[in-house]
Design a protein around this motif. Structure first.
Motif, PDB file in Angstrom:
ATOM      1  N   MET A  36      31.562  -0.155 -10.535  1.00  0.00           N
ATOM      2  CA  MET A  36      30.867   0.715 -11.488  1.00  0.00           C
ATOM      3  C   MET A  36      31.869   1.347 -12.430  1.00  0.00           C
ATOM      4  SD  MET A  36      27.862   2.964  -9.842  1.00  0.00           S
ATOM      5  CE  MET A  36      26.263   2.168  -9.796  1.00  0.00           C
ATOM      6  N   CYS A  75      28.837   9.537 -16.872  1.00  0.00           N
ATOM      7  CA  CYS A  75      28.504  10.605 -15.920  1.00  0.00           C
ATOM      8  C   CYS A  75      29.327  10.401 -14.660  1.00  0.00           C
ATOM      9  CB  CYS A  75      26.999  10.626 -15.627  1.00  0.00           C
ATOM     10  SG  CYS A  75      26.307   9.101 -14.961  1.00  0.00           S
ATOM     11  N   ARG A 131      30.684  12.348 -12.438  1.00  0.00           N
ATOM     12  CA  ARG A 131      30.252  13.000 -11.206  1.00  0.00           C
ATOM     13  C   ARG A 131      29.095  12.205 -10.591  1.00  0.00           C
ATOM     14  NH1 ARG A 131      27.026  18.639 -10.051  1.00  0.00           N
ATOM     15  NH2 ARG A 131      27.027  18.338  -7.798  1.00  0.00           N
ATOM     16  N   GLY A 132      28.187  11.800 -11.461  1.00  0.00           N
ATOM     17  CA  GLY A 132      27.008  11.079 -10.996  1.00  0.00           C
ATOM     18  C   GLY A 132      27.360   9.783 -10.294  1.00  0.00           C
ATOM     19  N   PHE A 133      28.191   8.952 -10.933  1.00  0.00           N
ATOM     20  CA  PHE A 133      28.394   7.643 -10.288  1.00  0.00           C
ATOM     21  C   PHE A 133      29.409   7.692  -9.151  1.00  0.00           C
ATOM     22  CE2 PHE A 133      30.536   6.901 -14.531  1.00  0.00           C
ATOM     23  CZ  PHE A 133      31.844   6.668 -14.120  1.00  0.00           C
ATOM     24  N   GLY A 143      29.273  10.279  -6.998  1.00  0.00           N
ATOM     25  CA  GLY A 143      28.343  10.716  -5.951  1.00  0.00           C
ATOM     26  C   GLY A 143      27.485   9.559  -5.474  1.00  0.00           C
ATOM     27  N   LEU A 144      27.053   8.733  -6.418  1.00  0.00           N
ATOM     28  CA  LEU A 144      26.291   7.537  -6.050  1.00  0.00           C
ATOM     29  C   LEU A 144      27.152   6.608  -5.193  1.00  0.00           C
ATOM     30  CD1 LEU A 144      24.001   5.408  -8.360  1.00  0.00           C
ATOM     31  CD2 LEU A 144      25.700   4.305  -6.911  1.00  0.00           C
ATOM     32  N   CYS A 153      29.531   7.382  -3.263  1.00  0.00           N
ATOM     33  CA  CYS A 153      29.655   7.978  -1.933  1.00  0.00           C
ATOM     34  C   CYS A 153      28.451   7.576  -1.077  1.00  0.00           C
ATOM     35  CB  CYS A 153      29.754   9.499  -2.080  1.00  0.00           C
ATOM     36  SG  CYS A 153      29.798  10.386  -0.517  1.00  0.00           S
ATOM     37  N   GLY A 154      27.263   7.751  -1.607  1.00  0.00           N
ATOM     38  CA  GLY A 154      26.052   7.391  -0.864  1.00  0.00           C
ATOM     39  C   GLY A 154      25.976   5.898  -0.590  1.00  0.00           C
ATOM     40  N   ALA A 155      26.470   5.101  -1.533  1.00  0.00           N
ATOM     41  CA  ALA A 155      26.456   3.648  -1.348  1.00  0.00           C
ATOM     42  C   ALA A 155      27.404   3.254  -0.216  1.00  0.00           C
ATOM     43  CB  ALA A 155      26.828   2.944  -2.654  1.00  0.00           C
ATOM     44  N   ALA A 156      28.568   3.888  -0.196  1.00  0.00           N
ATOM     45  CA  ALA A 156      29.543   3.575   0.858  1.00  0.00           C
ATOM     46  C   ALA A 156      29.018   3.987   2.235  1.00  0.00           C
ATOM     47  CB  ALA A 156      30.871   4.268   0.564  1.00  0.00           C
ATOM     48  N   MET A 157      28.153   5.004   2.254  1.00  0.00           N
ATOM     49  CA  MET A 157      27.573   5.459   3.528  1.00  0.00           C
ATOM     50  C   MET A 157      26.479   4.517   4.034  1.00  0.00           C
ATOM     51  SD  MET A 157      27.156   9.418   2.374  1.00  0.00           S
ATOM     52  CE  MET A 157      26.333  10.116   3.806  1.00  0.00           C
ATOM     53  N   GLU A 182      32.746  15.969  -5.908  1.00  0.00           N
ATOM     54  CA  GLU A 182      32.172  14.876  -5.104  1.00  0.00           C
ATOM     55  C   GLU A 182      33.260  14.226  -4.249  1.00  0.00           C
ATOM     56  OE1 GLU A 182      28.919  14.515  -5.028  1.00  0.00           O
ATOM     57  OE2 GLU A 182      28.769  16.047  -6.596  1.00  0.00           O
ATOM     58  N   ASN A 230      34.774  17.266  -1.652  1.00  0.00           N
ATOM     59  CA  ASN A 230      33.823  17.807  -0.670  1.00  0.00           C
ATOM     60  C   ASN A 230      32.987  16.756   0.039  1.00  0.00           C
ATOM     61  OD1 ASN A 230      34.145  20.631  -0.497  1.00  0.00           O
ATOM     62  ND2 ASN A 230      33.267  20.858  -2.535  1.00  0.00           N
ATOM     63  N   GLN A 231      32.796  15.627  -0.592  1.00  0.00           N
ATOM     64  CA  GLN A 231      31.908  14.623   0.000  1.00  0.00           C
ATOM     65  C   GLN A 231      32.687  13.391   0.459  1.00  0.00           C
ATOM     66  OE1 GLN A 231      28.732  15.639   0.377  1.00  0.00           O
ATOM     67  NE2 GLN A 231      29.121  17.516  -0.768  1.00  0.00           N
ATOM     68  N   PHE A 265      19.004  12.173   2.742  1.00  0.00           N
ATOM     69  CA  PHE A 265      20.146  13.009   2.364  1.00  0.00           C
ATOM     70  C   PHE A 265      19.593  14.399   2.091  1.00  0.00           C
ATOM     71  CE2 PHE A 265      21.128   8.667   1.356  1.00  0.00           C
ATOM     72  CZ  PHE A 265      22.469   8.505   1.679  1.00  0.00           C
ATOM     73  N   LEU A 281      22.690  12.581  -5.617  1.00  0.00           N
ATOM     74  CA  LEU A 281      23.513  11.435  -6.022  1.00  0.00           C
ATOM     75  C   LEU A 281      23.692  10.461  -4.864  1.00  0.00           C
ATOM     76  CD1 LEU A 281      26.172  13.533  -7.948  1.00  0.00           C
ATOM     77  CD2 LEU A 281      24.232  12.281  -8.909  1.00  0.00           C
ATOM     78  N   GLN A 282      23.871  10.998  -3.671  1.00  0.00           N
ATOM     79  CA  GLN A 282      24.068  10.119  -2.510  1.00  0.00           C
ATOM     80  C   GLN A 282      22.810   9.308  -2.212  1.00  0.00           C
ATOM     81  OE1 GLN A 282      25.660  12.784   0.480  1.00  0.00           O
ATOM     82  NE2 GLN A 282      27.413  13.245  -0.827  1.00  0.00           N
ATOM     83  N   GLY A 324      22.903   6.450  -4.277  1.00  0.00           N
ATOM     84  CA  GLY A 324      23.822   5.468  -3.703  1.00  0.00           C
ATOM     85  C   GLY A 324      23.158   4.666  -2.589  1.00  0.00           C
ATOM     86  N   GLY A 325      22.369   5.346  -1.758  1.00  0.00           N
ATOM     87  CA  GLY A 325      21.613   4.631  -0.726  1.00  0.00           C
ATOM     88  C   GLY A 325      20.690   3.625  -1.387  1.00  0.00           C
ATOM     89  N   SER A 368      22.652   0.663  -2.646  1.00  0.00           N
ATOM     90  CA  SER A 368      22.983  -0.282  -1.561  1.00  0.00           C
ATOM     91  C   SER A 368      21.788  -1.173  -1.251  1.00  0.00           C
ATOM     92  CB  SER A 368      23.344   0.471  -0.280  1.00  0.00           C
ATOM     93  OG  SER A 368      24.675   0.903  -0.305  1.00  0.00           O
ATOM     94  N   GLU A 420      21.992  13.710 -13.772  1.00  0.00           N
ATOM     95  CA  GLU A 420      22.713  12.438 -13.695  1.00  0.00           C
ATOM     96  C   GLU A 420      22.058  11.503 -12.682  1.00  0.00           C
ATOM     97  OE1 GLU A 420      26.985  12.972 -13.331  1.00  0.00           O
ATOM     98  OE2 GLU A 420      26.974  14.612 -14.779  1.00  0.00           O
ATOM     99  N   MET A 459      20.250   7.884 -13.495  1.00  0.00           N
ATOM    100  CA  MET A 459      20.763   6.615 -12.940  1.00  0.00           C
ATOM    101  C   MET A 459      19.676   5.895 -12.132  1.00  0.00           C
ATOM    102  SD  MET A 459      24.728   7.338 -11.849  1.00  0.00           S
ATOM    103  CE  MET A 459      24.337   8.625 -10.680  1.00  0.00           C
TER     104      MET A 459
END
Lengths: 333, 290
Positions: free
Chosen positions: A35, A67, A69-71, A73-74, A76-80, A101, A104-105, B62, B121-122, B125-126, B129, B155, B159
C-alpha cells in the motif's frame, strides 16, 4: 537460516535489489500486499514496485488516498488477520502522520495479545539529506523509532545487504521499519540473483583496522570508507562497522572492535540528542570503559531542520571531509 | 419455541450476561479488586448483543475502551474478563492489559484499545485481509461518538468505501466523550448521515432496542459478506453509570437525565416485549439472569 551467498558478479541497484526481493516474496506468498501513494500502475515514486501491478493487480498493489495514519492503521488490522502488508511511504517523513498507530498499536500488539497475534508489517521509505529535497522530504527518524520496543529498524548501506535484509523482513513476524537512503537508491553493487536472508542484529565489518573504530549507518558508511581509505594512505588503520540494523543492535561486534582499537567514533546523519550515537556511546561507557584509550566521539547532523540550498544541505550533514577530521581528532586524543 | 422467541431469549440472556458481569465488576472495583480503570457497558448492552448475534467465530471485532460488552458478546467467558481486570495470569490478556486491552483472537476478539479511533482503521484492515484472501468473513468496529470527530473515522470510512471492504462500523452514540457532550463537539451531530459523504449507507437505530440493532446489523453484515461493502450504523444510546467506576457523574449531566434513560433499559424493554408477546414467562426471564 543458511549463510548469505557470495555477491557474485551480477550488478544491480539498491532499489533493484529490494524490488527483486519483493517480487520473489509476492510470488511465493499470496498474503503479501503493498500500500502506498503511487505504488500501483506508476510503480512507485522511486520504482520500488515497478512491474508488480501488471503481475498482481490492484488489490495487492494498492494505491492509497493521502492518509498515512489511515493506511498504517489498516495495515495493522490486516497484519492481525492473516495478511502481510508492505506500507510504502515514498518519503519517510510521511510516516510521522501515523506515529500513534505505529507506537501504540503496531509496536504493542504482539505483547498485548500475549504473542497470540503476530504483526508482520513492513514499513519502508526513503530517508536522508540530498537532492535539495528540503525539510519535509529529508528526514531520517531511525533513532525515534528505535526508542520504541517492538519494532525492528533496518538501514542497509549496500544493494547486497538491502536485498538480504528485505527478504528477511518479509519472512519475519515483527514490524520492520526499512529505511532507504535517497543518495543510495541508484548506487550499484554485486547482488546474487537468488533469494537469501541477512538476519537482523548482525553488523557488517565494512573495513578492518586497528587504530580506531568508526560505527556508521546507511550513506555514512560510504563517506566513512572514503575517509578511512584516505587515512590509510597516511598509515592509519581504521575499522568501519555498519550495524545494518539499529534495533536490534549488534553491540557485541562494536564492543569487540573497541577492545581491539581503543577508540570509537559514531557517525550518524540524523540529529544527535537522545540518538543512535548517544546510545552507543553510553553503552560503550557502561560495558567497555576499560577498553577505551580516548573519549567516545559522536558526529551527527545539525540539530536543526534540513535546508534546501545544496550549499546549506552540505553544511548540516557529515561528509567524507568532516568524518576524516573527526577521525584525526580522535586519533590525536 | 418459535424462532422469534428463541432469538429474543438468546438476546435477553446475552444482555443479562453483560449486565450482571458489569455489576459484578463494579462491586469488585468498589472493593479495590480492580486495579486500574473500569469502563462499564451498563445501558448499552443491546448494541453488542444485537450485532454479535450475527457474527461467526471467524468474524473479527475491534473494540474501544468501553469493550467488556463486545468481548462477552463475541464469546469470551466472564471469568476470563474478570480475571483480566483483577490482573491475573488467567485473564484474557494474561494480566498485561486490564479493562482497555482485552484480547482473544481465537474467537475473533481482536482487542479493545485505550486510544480512541484505531479500532476503525484496524477493522478496515481485517476487511482488507478478507478481501485479499477471498474469505466471506467480516470485520466489525465498535466505537463511541467520541471517535467520529477523529481523523481515523474519516480516513477509515473513506478507505472502506473506495475498496468496498466487508466492514461494519458501529457507532455507539452515548452522547458524551467522557464528559464532553456530543452536541458541543459536532458540527453535524447526525452520525449516520455522515456515511453519505463517503458514498456508503448510514442507518440510525434506537440503540436501546435490541431487535432494531439486530435487524439492521443482520442486513448490513449480509451485504458485507456478499461483497456489497461497508455500512455505518449509529446506535443512539446512553451509559447509565459513570464514564469509569469511581468517577463523579453529575457534574456534566443531571441525575434526572440518567434516571430517564434508566427507564429505557434495553434489557427491561426486551423482557416486557417478550412477556407481552407471550414469548416468555417472567420466570423464564429470571432463569436467564445467569
Amino acid at each position: 537460516m543458511p549463510d548469505p551467498p557470495e555477491p557474485g558478479d551480477r550488478e544491480t541497484t539498491f532499489v533493484g535489489a529490494t524490488l527483486e526481493a519483493l517480487a520473489f516474496e509476492m510470488k511465493r506468498n499470496p498474503a503479501i500486499f503493498v500500500m502506498g501513494e503511487g505504488i500501483g500502475q506508476r510503480g512507485g515514486n522511486f520504482g520500488t514496485t515497478l512491474g508488480l501491478y501488471e503481475e498482481h493487480g490492484a488489490t495487492r498493489l494498492c494505491d492509497t488516498p493521502i492518509c498515512e495514519r489511515g493506511f498504517v492503521g489498516l495495515g495493522c488490522g490486516a497484519a492481525m488477520t492473516g495478511s502481510r502488508p508492505v506500507i510504502d511511504f515514498m518519503f519517510i517523513d510521511f510516516i510521522n502522520d501515523a506515529f500513534g498507530e505505529i507506537v501504540n498499536q503496531v509496536a504493542k500488539m504482539q505483547y498485548m495479545s500475549s504473542g497470540r497475534l503476530k504483526m508482520p508489517i513492513l514499513l519502508r521509505g526513503c530517508i536522508g539529506v540530498g537532492h535539495s529535497a528540503a525539510t519535509h522530504h529529508s528526514g531520517n527518524y531511525a533513532s525515534i523509532y528505535s526508542h520504541i520496543p517492538g519494532i525492528r529498524v533496518v538501514l542497509p548501506s549496500t544493494p547486497y545487504d538491502a536485498k538480504g535484509l528485505f527478504h528477511h523482513a518479509l519472512r519475519c513476524d515483527d514490524p520492520v521499519l526499512f529505511l532507504e537512503h535517497r543518495e543510495l537508491m541508484a548506487t550499484r553493487s554485486c547482488v546474487p540473483e537468488t533469494d537469501y536472508e541477512i538476519p537482523f542484529g548482525q553488523a557488517r565489518v565494512a573495513r578492518e583496522g586497528t587504530d580506531a573504530t568508526v560505527v556508521a549507518l546507511s550513506l555514512m558508511v560510504h563517506h566513512t570508507l572514503a575517509a578511512a581509505e584516505k587515512l590509510a594512505g597516511e598509515g592509519q588503520s581504521i575499522e568501519v562497522i555498519d550495524p545494518r540494523t539499529v534495533s536490534p543492535l549488534d553491540f557485541d561486534t562494536i564492543l569487540g572492535s573497541v577492545a581491539k582499537t581503543g577508540r570509537l567514533l559514531v557517525v550518524d546523519e540524523a540529529f544527535g540528542p537522545c540518538g543512535f550515537a548517544s546510545e552507543i556511546a553510553a553503552r560503550v561507557a557502561d560495558e567497555g570503559f576499560d577498553e577505551l584509550d580516548a573519549p567516545v566521539r559522536r558526529l551527527n547532523g545539525a540539530h536543526a531542520p534540513v535546508p534546501y540550498s545544496p550549499t546549506l544541505e552540505q553544511a548540516v550533514v557529515p561528509g567524507a571531509d568532516t568524518i576524516e577530521a573527526a577521525i584525526r581528532a580522535l586519533l590525536e586524543e | 419455541m418459535d424462532a422469534t422467541s428463541e432469538t429474543g431469549l438468546i438476546l435477553y440472556r446475552r444482555m443479562q450476561l453483560i449486565r450482571q458481569t458489569e455489576l459484578t465488576l463494579a462491586r469488585a472495583h468498589q472493593r479495590g479488586l480492580v486495579h486500574g480503570a473500569c469502563h462499564t457497558y451498563v445501558g448499552q448492552e443491546a448494541i453488542a448483543a444485537g450485532v454479535c448475534h450475527h457474527l461467526r467465530r471467524e468474524d473479527v471485532v475491534f473494540s474501544t475502551h468501553r469493550g467488556h460488552g463486545h468481548a462477552l458478546a463475541k464469546g469470551m467467558e466472564p471469568g476470563e474478563l474478570i480475571a483480566e481486570l483483577f490482573g491475573k495470569e488467567t485473564g484474557c490478556s494474561g494480566g498485561r492489559g486490564g479493562s482497555m486491552h482485552l484480547f482473544k483472537p481465537e474467537i475473533g476478539m481482536m482487542g479493545t484499545s485505550g486510544i480512541v479511533g484505531p479500532c476503525i482503521l484496524q477493522a478496515c484492515g481485517g476487511g482488507y485481509s478478507f478481501k485479499l484472501l477471498d474469505s466471506a468473513n467480516v470485520a466489525v468496529a465498535f466505537f463511541g461518538d467520541g471517535a467520529v470527530n477523529n481523523g481515523a473515522f474519516h480516513e477509515g470510512l473513506n478507505m472502506a468505501a473506495i475498496w468496498k471492504l466487508p466492514v461494519l462500523f458501529v457507532c455507539e452514540n452515548n452522547q458524551f466523550a467522557t464528559e464532553v457532550p456530543f452536541d458541543y463537539s459536532s458540527g453535524n451531530p447526525n452520525v449516520a448521515q455522515r456515511a453519505e459523504q463517503f458514498g456508503i449507507c448510514g442507518i440510525e437505530v434506537d440503540g436501546n432496542n435490541v431487535h432494531e440493532v439486530e435487524q439492521a446489523a443482520g442486513r448490513a453484515l449480509e451485504q458485507a459478506r456478499q461483497g456489497g461493502g461497508p455500512t455505518l450504523i449509529e446506535c443512539k444510546t446512553y451509559r447509565t453509570r459513570a464514564h469509569a467506576e469511581g468517577m463523579a457523574d453529575f457534574t456534566y449531566r443531571t441525575r434526572e437525565a440518567v434516571d430517564q434513560w434508566k427507564k429505557r433499559c434495553p434489557i427491561e424493554q426486551l423482557g416486557q416485549a417478550l412477556i407481552e408477546a407471550g414469548q416468555a414467562e417472567p420466570e423464564d426471564l429470571n432463569s436467564h439472569r445467569g
